[in-house]
Motif scaffolding. Structure first.
Motif, mmCIF file in Angstrom:
data_model
loop_
_atom_site.group_PDB
_atom_site.id
_atom_site.type_symbol
_atom_site.label_atom_id
_atom_site.label_comp_id
_atom_site.label_asym_id
_atom_site.label_seq_id
_atom_site.Cartn_x
_atom_site.Cartn_y
_atom_site.Cartn_z
ATOM 1 N N LYS A 1 63.330 -73.202 17.642
ATOM 2 C CA LYS A 1 62.951 -71.829 17.686
ATOM 3 C C LYS A 1 63.653 -71.034 16.635
ATOM 4 O O LYS A 1 64.976 -71.255 16.569
ATOM 5 C CB LYS A 1 62.920 -71.061 19.237
ATOM 6 N N VAL A 2 62.859 -69.920 16.164
ATOM 7 C CA VAL A 2 63.698 -68.908 15.263
ATOM 8 C C VAL A 2 64.816 -67.984 16.123
ATOM 9 O O VAL A 2 64.274 -67.761 16.976
ATOM 10 C CB VAL A 2 62.577 -68.071 14.561
ATOM 11 N N SER A 3 65.925 -68.021 15.388
ATOM 12 C CA SER A 3 67.143 -67.255 16.107
ATOM 13 C C SER A 3 66.751 -65.879 15.953
ATOM 14 O O SER A 3 67.118 -65.299 14.663
ATOM 15 C CB SER A 3 68.287 -67.712 15.509
ATOM 16 N N LEU A 4 66.045 -65.269 16.710
ATOM 17 C CA LEU A 4 65.743 -63.764 16.638
ATOM 18 C C LEU A 4 66.991 -62.950 16.662
ATOM 19 O O LEU A 4 66.560 -61.736 16.152
ATOM 20 C CB LEU A 4 64.933 -63.474 18.019
ATOM 21 N N ASP A 5 68.166 -63.206 16.981
ATOM 22 C CA ASP A 5 69.179 -62.237 16.946
ATOM 23 C C ASP A 5 69.484 -62.044 15.543
ATOM 24 O O ASP A 5 70.032 -60.980 15.063
ATOM 25 C CB ASP A 5 70.332 -62.931 17.765
ATOM 26 N N ILE A 6 69.386 -62.873 14.730
ATOM 27 C CA ILE A 6 69.454 -62.744 13.231
ATOM 28 C C ILE A 6 68.530 -61.548 12.657
ATOM 29 O O ILE A 6 69.111 -60.525 11.844
ATOM 30 C CB ILE A 6 68.977 -63.860 12.544
ATOM 31 N N PHE A 7 67.426 -61.376 13.206
ATOM 32 C CA PHE A 7 66.616 -60.103 12.919
ATOM 33 C C PHE A 7 66.618 -58.999 13.629
ATOM 34 O O PHE A 7 66.010 -58.046 13.797
ATOM 35 C CB PHE A 7 65.120 -60.578 12.828
ATOM 36 N N GLU A 8 67.952 -59.013 14.620
ATOM 37 C CA GLU A 8 67.808 -57.847 15.241
ATOM 38 C C GLU A 8 69.363 -57.000 15.091
ATOM 39 O O GLU A 8 70.011 -56.265 15.936
ATOM 40 C CB GLU A 8 67.956 -58.150 16.927
ATOM 41 N N GLY A 9 69.852 -57.744 14.098
ATOM 42 C CA GLY A 9 71.520 -57.209 13.573
ATOM 43 C C GLY A 9 72.628 -58.198 13.857
ATOM 44 O O GLY A 9 73.644 -57.682 13.377
ATOM 45 N N ALA A 10 72.283 -59.234 14.414
ATOM 46 C CA ALA A 10 73.141 -60.362 14.247
ATOM 47 C C ALA A 10 73.350 -61.136 12.972
ATOM 48 O O ALA A 10 72.686 -62.179 13.052
ATOM 49 C CB ALA A 10 73.199 -60.975 15.679
ATOM 50 N N THR A 11 73.993 -60.604 11.916
ATOM 51 C CA THR A 11 74.105 -61.442 10.677
ATOM 52 C C THR A 11 74.545 -62.762 10.900
ATOM 53 O O THR A 11 75.513 -62.894 11.797
ATOM 54 C CB THR A 11 74.646 -60.352 9.458
ATOM 55 N N ILE A 12 74.187 -63.617 9.914
ATOM 56 C CA ILE A 12 74.861 -64.833 10.116
ATOM 57 C C ILE A 12 76.248 -64.853 9.542
ATOM 58 O O ILE A 12 77.270 -65.743 10.002
ATOM 59 C CB ILE A 12 74.001 -66.079 8.960
ATOM 60 N N ASN A 13 76.857 -64.300 8.578
ATOM 61 C CA ASN A 13 78.153 -64.096 8.361
ATOM 62 C C ASN A 13 78.449 -62.463 8.229
ATOM 63 O O ASN A 13 77.708 -61.829 8.454
ATOM 64 C CB ASN A 13 78.536 -64.835 7.165
ATOM 65 N N THR A 14 79.789 -62.293 8.078
ATOM 66 C CA THR A 14 80.240 -61.160 8.130
ATOM 67 C C THR A 14 79.737 -59.962 6.853
ATOM 68 O O THR A 14 80.141 -60.430 5.714
ATOM 69 C CB THR A 14 81.900 -60.898 7.960
ATOM 70 N N PRO A 15 79.012 -59.123 7.390
ATOM 71 C CA PRO A 15 78.593 -58.034 6.216
ATOM 72 C C PRO A 15 79.660 -57.026 5.785
ATOM 73 O O PRO A 15 80.359 -56.828 6.782
ATOM 74 C CB PRO A 15 77.292 -57.562 6.871
#
Length: 389
Positions: A234-248
């Motif tokens: 399943k698509v990791s929806l948290d990426i699209f809610e502000g939980a970026t893959i690495n540190t921004p």
């Protein structure tokens, strides 16, 4: 040849770079005072700022509600790579290559992913034959060629009942051109372009068909951590809610939010497009008066209103060897920069020699009006040196 006197007026803001582009009018560092600094981006406050950036992106760009928006590493390049590495493979692939970055995607697909792909190419200043785009194939293309000054006029060449997915690199088109969301499954951009943001981050937008591909297909190759968008099928929806893959960089995120606020305050994407069109019109009118310059994109229907690429067509220059023509163009850009009237306007290194002037919405039309006499002055200056030699 006599060099004319220097023009009396100067652009108030000489930043015409095609990336990072000019900051929005009225920008000051004080606008970033709300940045979440010295805190984790995963803190409640940090995630809230990232989510605000996502929500404001949807509002200003008019992204459909059923599309996902994520902030990802690696600028626009990272966003495109994430899409290609994660989704290409199950269907035939076509790529449009009419400028440098489109050609980079060809290299990545054919040399790195080692997929057989049909490349629809065109010379700088032109578009490929769009009638050859197939509905049964996945398509990777740039909407606006940042290095060629050419854009697709619309998405009519993409079938509404397509079987493949479309991956659109829209980095110099977003916020300045009308994106047809019904025809686009993946859209990428970096906020350092049309919004004048700071670098390092990309934005990845996924439509329902792209999400379906991610959840139904697992690539055969190893997937780097930075590219992984699914977990347990399943698509990791948290990426699209502000939980970026690495540190921004939260300072860059705050700068992006500031630019989005400005965009909304002036009327959103419609007004940004109007501003870019008005800027292009200044240069179009000027080329009618300047016999030495012309658009690399000869056809107005496919001419970019952001990354405007100009050729030197004066016979004294076109009669020179290719390296001498390139040297002339570099001198033009150097003279303009030395005078402080146009910074970073040299053509892209792989493109035909010339000038590239950013005309996106963060550039004021009055500054382009002030620039055009300086373009003529710079040409006369460098041409005089050429004649004297």
């Amino acid at each position: 040849m006599t060099t004319p006197p220097k023009p009396a007026m100067r652009p108030a803001r000489p930043e015409f770079s095609s990336g990072p582009c000019a900051k929005r009018p009225g920008w000051t560092p004080e606008n970033l005072s709300n940045a979440v600094l010295g805190r984790s981006h995963r803190s409640k406050l940090g995630k809230a700022r990232l989510k605000e950036a996502i929500d404001r992106t949807r509002e200003v760009l008019e992204v459909p509600d059923d599309f996902l928006i994520g902030i990802v590493p690696g600028s626009d390049t990272g966003a495109v790579e994430m899409a290609m590495w994660s989704m290409l493979g199950p269907k035939p692939v076509q790529l449009l290559a009419f400028e440098s970055f489109g050609k980079d995607w060809v290299t990545d697909v054919t040399k790195q992913l080692k997929l057989e792909a049909e490349v629809l190419g065109a010379d700088y200043g032109e578009l490929p034959d769009l009638t050859k785009v197939r509905k049964d194939a996945d398509l990777v293309f740039t909407w606006n060629g940042t290095t060629s000054g050419v854009r697709v006029p619309n998405a009519d060449f993409i079938a509404a009942d397509r079987e493949g997915i479309t991956i659109c690199d829209a980095t110099s088109a977003a916020f300045a051109q009308t994106l047809d969301w019904a025809k686009l499954d993946v859209v990428t951009f970096s906020w350092q372009k049309a919004l004048g943001g700071e670098g390092a981050h990309g934005v990845l937008i996924l439509g329902p068909r792209a999400v379906a591909r991610l959840e139904s297909y697992t690539p055969a190759w190893p997937m780097p951590k930075l590219f992984r968008m699914t977990k347990g099928g399943k698509v990791s929806l948290d990426i699209f809610e502000g939980a970026t893959i690495n540190t921004p960089s939260m300072l860059c995120v705050e700068d992006y939010i500031d630019a989005l606020k400005w965009a909304a305050s002036i009327g959103g994407v419609a007004e940004m497009k109007r501003r870019a069109d008005a800027n292009l019109a200044v240069l179009e009118a000027w080329t009618q008066r300047a016999p030495w310059a012309a658009f690399l994109a000869e056809d107005p229907a496919i001419r970019s209103n952001t990354s405007v690429c100009l050729n030197v067509i004066d016979s004294r220059v076109t009669s020179l060897a290719e390296d001498a023509q390139a040297d002339f163009a570099k001198k033009l850009a150097s003279v303009l920069e030395k005078e402080g009237v146009a910074l970073d306007v040299g053509g892209y290194r792989d493109a035909p020699p010339g000038l590239r002037i950013w005309c996106g919405a963060t550039v004021d039309t009055a500054d382009l009006d002030a620039l055009t006499p300086w373009l003529d002055w710079a040409f006369a200056t460098v041409a005089s040196e050429l004649q004297a030699a």
